[in-house]
Design a protein around this motif. Structure first.
Motif, short mmCIF file in Angstrom:
data_model
loop_
_atom_site.label_atom_id
_atom_site.label_comp_id
_atom_site.label_asym_id
_atom_site.label_seq_id
_atom_site.Cartn_x
_atom_site.Cartn_y
_atom_site.Cartn_z
N SER A 121 9.03 -6.83 6.13
CA SER A 121 7.75 -7.41 6.52
C SER A 121 7.23 -6.75 7.80
O SER A 121 7.97 -6.63 8.78
CB SER A 121 7.90 -8.92 6.73
N LEU A 122 5.96 -6.33 7.77
CA LEU A 122 5.32 -5.71 8.93
C LEU A 122 3.95 -6.33 9.13
O LEU A 122 3.13 -6.35 8.20
CB LEU A 122 5.19 -4.20 8.73
N THR A 123 3.68 -6.85 10.33
CA THR A 123 2.41 -7.50 10.63
C THR A 123 1.87 -7.01 11.97
O THR A 123 2.60 -6.97 12.96
CB THR A 123 2.57 -9.03 10.70
N PHE A 124 0.58 -6.63 11.97
CA PHE A 124 -0.15 -6.32 13.20
C PHE A 124 -1.27 -7.34 13.33
O PHE A 124 -2.22 -7.32 12.55
CB PHE A 124 -0.73 -4.90 13.15
N SER A 125 -1.19 -8.22 14.34
CA SER A 125 -2.20 -9.26 14.54
C SER A 125 -2.78 -9.17 15.93
O SER A 125 -2.03 -9.16 16.92
CB SER A 125 -1.60 -10.66 14.34
N ASN A 126 -4.12 -9.12 16.02
CA ASN A 126 -4.79 -9.04 17.32
C ASN A 126 -4.16 -7.96 18.19
O ASN A 126 -3.89 -8.16 19.37
CB ASN A 126 -4.71 -10.40 18.05
N GLU A 154 0.70 -6.53 6.61
CA GLU A 154 -0.51 -7.22 7.03
C GLU A 154 -1.09 -6.61 8.30
O GLU A 154 -0.36 -6.34 9.25
CB GLU A 154 -0.22 -8.72 7.28
N PHE A 155 -2.42 -6.45 8.30
CA PHE A 155 -3.18 -6.06 9.48
C PHE A 155 -4.28 -7.09 9.65
O PHE A 155 -5.23 -7.13 8.86
CB PHE A 155 -3.77 -4.66 9.32
N ARG A 156 -4.18 -7.95 10.67
CA ARG A 156 -5.11 -9.05 10.87
C ARG A 156 -5.83 -8.93 12.21
O ARG A 156 -5.18 -8.75 13.25
CB ARG A 156 -4.39 -10.40 10.83
N ALA A 157 -7.15 -9.04 12.19
CA ALA A 157 -7.96 -9.11 13.41
C ALA A 157 -7.68 -7.94 14.34
O ALA A 157 -7.28 -8.12 15.49
CB ALA A 157 -7.73 -10.45 14.12
N ASN A 158 -7.90 -6.72 13.84
CA ASN A 158 -7.74 -5.51 14.63
C ASN A 158 -9.04 -4.72 14.60
O ASN A 158 -9.19 -3.77 13.83
CB ASN A 158 -6.60 -4.65 14.07
N PRO A 159 -10.03 -5.11 15.43
CA PRO A 159 -11.34 -4.44 15.38
C PRO A 159 -11.32 -2.98 15.78
O PRO A 159 -12.28 -2.26 15.55
CB PRO A 159 -12.20 -5.27 16.34
N VAL A 179 -2.38 -7.41 3.05
CA VAL A 179 -3.43 -8.15 3.72
C VAL A 179 -4.11 -7.28 4.77
O VAL A 179 -3.44 -6.76 5.67
CB VAL A 179 -2.88 -9.44 4.39
N PHE A 180 -5.43 -7.12 4.66
CA PHE A 180 -6.25 -6.48 5.69
C PHE A 180 -7.42 -7.42 5.97
O PHE A 180 -8.37 -7.49 5.18
CB PHE A 180 -6.79 -5.13 5.20
N ILE A 181 -7.37 -8.14 7.08
CA ILE A 181 -8.42 -9.12 7.40
C ILE A 181 -9.05 -8.77 8.75
O ILE A 181 -8.35 -8.61 9.75
CB ILE A 181 -7.85 -10.55 7.45
N ASP A 182 -10.38 -8.67 8.77
CA ASP A 182 -11.14 -8.50 10.00
C ASP A 182 -10.68 -7.30 10.81
O ASP A 182 -10.33 -7.40 11.99
CB ASP A 182 -11.07 -9.78 10.85
N ASN A 183 -10.69 -6.15 10.15
CA ASN A 183 -10.49 -4.87 10.82
C ASN A 183 -11.79 -4.08 10.68
O ASN A 183 -12.83 -4.65 10.39
CB ASN A 183 -9.30 -4.14 10.20
#
Length: 428
Positions: A121-126, A154-159, A179-183
């Motif tokens: 599992s790999l997640t990048f958030s903010n 997952e990549f979440r909220a990385n503008p 998951v790619f949310i709000d990039n």
């Protein structure tokens, strides 16, 4: 129907909950004593280098965390035992918690990162948060080294995350959650993601993706959730979506999709949510030719769908709880058959060209908490009970219907709905 799917088989539905563990390591399947278990040196060095690439060269893992899966755990890192040794299985990078490691402006995926042998599992958030500085893209090299281990990405909220999704992600054959949310990712949706037959969740919302939805996404027969909303996608809803036999939720809202809603959608017996709102969908309401017994939410608002409500097979969607057809160019009357939707809680028919009267049976829907029919051409007097108006309050919207009126002779003026004139016999 031939969906031209290359991969068939039986899939076990695994509902996976990804939890960011704070400074803790978890035991694997090894029955031996994990206390004092060692970590392979190459794994440890790969972990230090990978995190340093993400957060910056200032971070010195070997000094701060000499035993990262033991008595000096690292924030956002989880480990498991394999053959008596600790290996990294989960990385959560970014400002998820108050004491999380911040990401470096020049974040990089170092070669050592791809040497983590058991990463699941790999997640990048903010994490990549500054779009005004030099943006970061996802390097394409070496992702195939996780092809037999990675289950969640997952990549979440990385503008500050831009560029295209690497086609190499199509090699992650064990992936169950992507998951790619709000990039700020752009380009077309990778076709080879449609080959990831283990996928249960595909969420790519809030980016800048363009082009058509690949037809082979309809071959993901084990998929439970598909959310491609808030992008710039165009073209039709693929006919192959009839192959999403396990799907629970489909959200394609806020794109530039066009054409008709394919009738193949009605074969999705497990579907609970269909949201196609804020697109350019047209062609009327013609897709319900089979019973969609699980459908609870149908949201089609803000589309030039046109057509009427009379010919839709309401008996096929009898478990609906939310129906939003506002601003869809509908004409004709509101059929009494809508009142057979006994579970309905929300009904939005506002800002259309509907005519005729409102059936008082709509007021008998015991679960209904919001009814919006404002901005139409409805006529006649309202025949709902006092209790209906009291229950609904401002959640009953009927204004901007010039020929609709409220009969104060039958119902007290204290519950008169906003913006509705009095019927003529009560006017002085």
């Amino acid at each position: 129907m031939d969906l031209s799917c290359r991969n068939n088989g039986y899939f076990v539905v695994v509902v996976m909950i990804v939890v960011g563990l704070i400074g803790t390591c978890v035991n694997g399947d090894n029955d031996g004593d994990s206390v004092g278990a060692p970590m392979v040196k190459t794994e440890q060095e790969a972990l230090y280098s990978a995190i340093q690439g993400f957060v910056g060269n200032w971070w010195n893992g070997s000094d701060l965390f000499p035993d990262p899966c033991g008595w000096t755990p690292i924030q956002g890192v989880s480990c498991d035992l394999f053959d008596g040794f600790w290996y990294v299985t989960e990385l959560n990078i970014g400002q998820t918690y108050d004491n999380s490691l911040p990401c470096a402006p020049n974040l990089e995926f170092r070669p050592q990162f791809f040497q983590l042998q058991h990463l699941k599992s790999l997640t990048f958030s903010n994490c990549i948060i500054s779009p005004n500085q030099a943006t970061v893209s996802i390097q394409t090299a070496n992702w195939s080294s996780f092809s037999t281990t990675l289950e969640s990405l997952e990549f979440r909220a990385n503008p500050g995350l831009s560029g295209q999704v690497p086609t190499a992600f199509g090699s992650l054959k064990k992936l169950q959650s992507l998951v790619f949310i709000d990039n700020r990712l752009s380009g077309s949706l990778p076709v080879n993601i449609g080959n990831l037959t283990s996928l249960k969740r595909l969420v790519m919302s809030g980016n800048m993706f363009t082009g058509k939805i690949p037809d082979n996404y309809g071959c993901l027969s084990g998929l439970l959730i598909m959310d491609l909303s808030r992008n710039l996608l165009s073209g039709n809803v693929p006919l192959t979506f009839g192959g999403l036999t396990s799907i629970l939720k489909v959200d394609l809202s806020k794109n530039q999709l066009e054409g008709e809603i394919p009738s193949e959608i009605s074969s999705l017996k497990s579907l609970t949510l269909l949201d196609l709102s804020n697109n350019n969908i047209s062609g009327g309401l013609n897709f319900s030719n089979q019973e969609m017994t699980s459908l609870e939410e149908l949201v089609l608002s803000n589309n030039p769908i046109n057509g009427d409500l009379v010919n839709f097979n309401w008996q096929h969607v009898y478990n609906l709880m939310a129906l939003d057809l506002s601003n869809t160019g509908l004409t004709g009357v509101i059929p009494e058959s809508v009142s057979n939707l006994k579970n309905l809680r929300f009904l939005g028919l506002n800002d259309n060209k509907l005519s005729g009267s409102l059936s008082p049976k709509l007021g008998e829907l015991g679960n209904l908490t919001a009814l919006y029919v404002h901005g139409n051409n409805l006529t006649g007097d309202l025949k709902f009970s006092r209790q209906f108006y009291q229950r609904m309050g401002r959640r009953f919207g009927a204004w901007n219907n010039s020929n609709l009126c409220f009969p104060m002779s039958k119902v007290s003026a204290s519950v008169r709905p906003f913006g509705v004139k009095l019927c003529r016999e009560q006017q002085s």
